[in-house]
Design an enzyme around this catalytic site. Sequence first.
Site, PDB file in Angstrom:
ATOM      1  N   THR A 104       0.687  -0.905   0.136  1.00 32.48           N
ATOM      2  CA  THR A 104       0.083   0.345   0.226  1.00 32.48           C
ATOM      3  C   THR A 104       0.448   1.134   0.208  1.00 32.48           C
ATOM      4  OG1 THR A 104      -1.229  -0.960   1.879  1.00 32.48           O
ATOM      5  CG2 THR A 104      -1.935   1.430   1.162  1.00 32.48           C
ATOM      6  N   ASP A 127      -8.304  -2.022   3.217  1.00 32.30           N
ATOM      7  CA  ASP A 127      -8.851  -0.945   4.085  1.00 32.30           C
ATOM      8  C   ASP A 127      -8.298   0.567   3.522  1.00 32.30           C
ATOM      9  OD1 ASP A 127      -6.680  -1.722   3.849  1.00 32.30           O
ATOM     10  OD2 ASP A 127      -5.471  -0.845   5.477  1.00 32.30           O
TER      11      ASP A 127
HETATM   12  N1  GLY Z   1      -3.491  -2.584   2.970  1.00 25.37           N
HETATM   13  C1  GLY Z   1      -4.553  -2.693   2.057  1.00 25.37           C
HETATM   14  C2  GLY Z   1      -5.503  -3.836   1.707  1.00 25.37           C
HETATM   15  O1  GLY Z   1      -5.768  -4.437   2.023  1.00 25.37           O
HETATM   16  O2  GLY Z   1      -5.978  -3.576   0.387  1.00 25.37           O
END
Ligand code: GLY
Length: 265
Positions: free
Chosen positions: A124, A155
């Site tokens: 991310t 998230d």
């Molecule tokens: N942290 C990004 C996702 O789980 O999509």
Amino acid sequence: MKNHTVGRAGYPDRDGHVSLDASIMDDQWRCGAVAALEHIAHPISVARRVLEKTPHVMLVGAGALQFALEQGFPREELLTPESDAAWKAWLKTQTYKPIANSEMSTYGHVPNSKLPGDVHNHDTLGILALDQQGRLSGACTTSGMAWKMRGRVGDSPIIGAGLYVDGEIGAATSTGVGEEVIRNSGSFLVVELMRQGLSPQRACEEAVMRIVRRRPETAKSLQVGFLALSRQGAVGAFAIQKGFVYARCDQNSVDQIIPAKSAFL
Ligand code: GLY
């Protein structure tokens, strides 16, 4: 295209669709987000348009694509030949083991794997900023978990989970397995811990350790990391596993790459 975790060349879902999540927020609680957006290379720019041009916070799927096209973003094929080949190789085994930016994964390759499709890596891109007037802002963007179910949202586009900015206190963003961050309202938690007096570093540590304490067995093979920035410019970062690094730049330095401390060494 060597990065398979954001935007063009991101690894697709298990049906071969590249779908992107992004959010953006400023110190005035203005925010915009897109989720499960396909065919647009820069979802963060669409999230910003949601903030600037709509009365809403989040657009998803077909509606997000319609809005992006109306705003003049070009429709593109985001699945590159390399990502397509990795997906087709994955289809032979179809094992789903999310591995996120830790030393267990090295930019797309699971160590010791004999399988060309065994590339579960996920990452991310989170950005936190503090300007000379003391105004905070943040952004978060990802292509999500490689080989995720179609429609899965992580998230990153969820305000309070992948990103949160409170102009009076600080800002936080997350990386890793989004489901775990959503369960804890992770970035909101980090900022609230800072409000209670914890430094950004201690706030990231406490937010990570809550995940570890709640799911001690799962946590051994799980990655979640938080990055935080206080209104005074103090920085903190902490992850479950080694391998989470962040870049810092200010008026005195450019892109110092700093490894975050972790719960498991
Ligand atoms: N942290 C990004 C996702 O789980 O999509």
